[in-house]
Write an enzyme that holds these catalytic residues in place. Structure first.
Site, mmCIF file in Angstrom:
data_model
loop_
_atom_site.group_PDB
_atom_site.id
_atom_site.type_symbol
_atom_site.label_atom_id
_atom_site.label_comp_id
_atom_site.label_asym_id
_atom_site.label_seq_id
_atom_site.Cartn_x
_atom_site.Cartn_y
_atom_site.Cartn_z
ATOM 1 N N ARG A 167 -7.436 13.034 12.190
ATOM 2 C CA ARG A 167 -5.869 12.896 12.173
ATOM 3 C C ARG A 167 -5.008 14.222 11.889
ATOM 4 O O ARG A 167 -5.402 15.237 11.263
ATOM 5 C CB ARG A 167 -5.362 11.814 11.071
ATOM 6 C CG ARG A 167 -6.209 10.701 11.347
ATOM 7 C CD ARG A 167 -5.914 9.576 10.343
ATOM 8 N NE ARG A 167 -4.542 9.311 10.352
ATOM 9 C CZ ARG A 167 -3.966 8.282 9.690
ATOM 10 N NH1 ARG A 167 -4.857 7.693 8.718
ATOM 11 N NH2 ARG A 167 -2.850 7.717 9.791
ATOM 12 N N LYS A 208 0.789 -1.209 0.106
ATOM 13 C CA LYS A 208 0.026 -0.004 0.116
ATOM 14 C C LYS A 208 0.852 1.073 -0.052
ATOM 15 O O LYS A 208 0.640 2.211 -0.654
ATOM 16 C CB LYS A 208 -0.801 0.066 1.388
ATOM 17 C CG LYS A 208 -1.847 1.231 1.321
ATOM 18 C CD LYS A 208 -3.170 0.933 2.148
ATOM 19 C CE LYS A 208 -2.788 0.757 3.642
ATOM 20 N NZ LYS A 208 -2.879 2.333 4.210
ATOM 21 N N SER A 209 1.757 1.084 0.898
ATOM 22 C CA SER A 209 2.824 2.315 0.974
ATOM 23 C C SER A 209 3.306 2.793 -0.487
ATOM 24 O O SER A 209 3.492 4.044 -0.943
ATOM 25 C CB SER A 209 3.612 2.269 1.945
ATOM 26 O OG SER A 209 3.040 2.245 3.447
ATOM 27 N N ASP A 263 3.404 0.063 12.089
ATOM 28 C CA ASP A 263 2.266 -0.523 11.275
ATOM 29 C C ASP A 263 1.802 -1.771 11.797
ATOM 30 O O ASP A 263 0.582 -2.388 11.648
ATOM 31 C CB ASP A 263 1.874 -0.491 10.093
ATOM 32 C CG ASP A 263 1.654 1.088 9.437
ATOM 33 O OD1 ASP A 263 1.082 1.944 10.215
ATOM 34 O OD2 ASP A 263 2.139 1.510 8.376
#
Length: 453
Positions: A126, A27-28, A330
């Site tokens: 956030r 994903k990153s 994560d």
């Protein structure tokens, strides 16, 4: 796509997980490939892109800013804008993706137009002040609500100037935001970090033909002991063809579940093994799990291979100190799965950043472990988890994909069914999670409710 409200899944205890799986594309790295494809001169082709809703939000934003996107033969083709983005005619919706919002703020700060970045309710909680401050120093105007602290984030771009800044937190997203802005600024933009963070942006910039200088930190420098990363601007990325490796963070849940169960053996194939990202493996080895790495190779500047984890008769508790946290930030929800099975008490410190993720992950992990009968102590910046039996029950993931996946795999070794409420965030990163758990032997019900339509 936003998380699916009200989605639930139930996992019943069964045999130890076993088998081989291929996690979705990282994903990153997918986020970064899409954003650099947007900025690049020429065409970019991204193979094995992450299919989750977070990366789809980044791709949709890229299209709104002028990128032409096509899907061919399972790949995503992007015709870039050569650094000249198109003013969007609407607010840019980043969905649940903090990476999209924070990284995209960098290039938008250099555009001669006004733009607004927002997202779902979780994203709007956030923090964005950490990107507002350096981008203002570079010359852009930015505003956010709650005293410039929370999204939506409004940006009036400008001709940027290069800066040297020391970040107060070890954040790859903030560092990446500043580096991407630095592509537009005349001169050298330097980011000093207080500790090492994942280096996907530096690797990706090089893949797009942009030189990056990274040096080790020095205790006497204001940036502390972490690295310094620099780009010389203005710099134009050139389109590239990339194959995205498997997402280690997605694989981590099944690897940790294997470590937590005697006799379980699980192999993740073609997974990213970047050392700034895969710190969980060293921790699982320290706890006594057998970890084997094979078929090691380099793909697109990232180390890739297969990882097999086998659960020992007993895992031992371990401590994770603050210096290790950035390499597994994560993966802490996955680590908790292993810690709940280990003899003694396992502790993590220096993880306060987990309080400002998709949820307050420290609070949710502690509350849900306690609901299942696991002894746990929550601190300001960490957890202490005492291993032992795990009971059945209902836990609340609050639409946080990593919390939901952690307690789903924990259910495979519980003494009774574990129902995960608020599991609708799973498709943001791993649409096929339920199918993978079932293929490895998990008894899961409700996976179809968290699948991307």
């Amino acid at each position: 796509m936003a998380p699916l409200p009200g989605a639930r899944l139930t996992v019943r205890p069964g045999r130890p997980l076993a088998g081989t799986f291929i996690p979705p594309g990282d994903k990153s790295i997918t986020h970064r490939a899409y954003l650099l494809g947007l900025l690049a001169r020429g065409d970019t082709v991204v193979e094995n892109a992450n299919p989750g809703a977070d990366c789809e939000a980044t791709l949709a934003c890229a299209q709104s800013l002028g990128a032409r996107v096509a899907r061919r033969d399972g790949a995503v083709a992007i015709e870039g804008c050569d650094m000249q983005l198109r003013e969007p005619d609407r607010v840019l919706d980043c969905g649940n993706s903090g990476t999209t919002l924070r990284l995209l703020a960098g290039p938008l700060a250099a555009q001669d137009f006004f733009s607004v970045l927002t997202g779902d309710a979780s994203l709007r909680r956030r923090p964005v002040a950490r990107v507002v401050e350096p981008l203002r120093r570079m010359g852009a105007q930015l505003w956010a609500r709650d005293g410039d602290r929370l999204p939506p984030l409004a940006i009036r771009g400008a001709a940027l100037r290069a800066i040297e800044c020391a970040l107060p937190v070890a954040s790859a997203q903030v560092a990446s935001c500043v580096l991407l802005a630095g592509l537009f600024a005349a001169g050298r933009t330097v980011v000093h970090l207080p500790a090492p963070v994942r280096d996907h942006t530096e690797r990706m910039l090089r893949a797009f033909g942009v030189p990056v200088v990274a040096t080790a930190g020095h205790p006497d420098h204001p940036g502390g002991r972490g690295p310094a990363i620099a780009v010389e601007g203005p710099a134009r990325p050139t389109g590239a063809r990339l194959r995205i490796p498997g997402d280690f963070s997605a694989a981590a849940f099944f690897l940790a579940a294997a470590a937590a169960t005697p006799g379980a053996t699980v192999t993740a194939r073609d997974v990213n093994l970047n050392p700034t990202r895969a710190g969980l493996l060293a921790v699982l080895e320290r706890m006594g799990a057998r970890v084997e790495r094979s078929r090691l190779r380099d793909e697109g500047g990232e180390p890739v291979g297969d990882v097999t984890v086998t659960g020992p008769v007993h895992l031992e508790g371990c401590d994770i100190d603050p210096a290790e946290v950035p390499t597994l930030i994560d993966e802490v929800p996955a680590w908790v799965v292993a810690a709940s099975a280990a003899r003694g008490t396992s502790r993590i410190r220096g993880a306060a950043e987990l309080r400002v993720k998709e949820s307050d992950r420290l609070a949710l992990l502690a509350a849900n472990l306690a609901r299942l009968g696991v002894a746990v102590e929550e601190t300001l910046d960490g957890l202490a988890v005492t291993g032992g039996p795990v009971g059945g029950g209902v836990v609340e993931a609050d639409d946080d994909h990593r919390i939901a996946m952690a307690f789903a795999v924990l259910g495979a070794r519980a003494s009774g069914p574990v129902t995960v409420a608020g599991a609708g965030g799973i498709p943001t990163s791993y649409p096929g999670f339920g199918e993978t758990l079932a293929a490895l032997g998990g008894d899961i019900e409700g996976a179809e409710t968290v699948r991307v339509p």
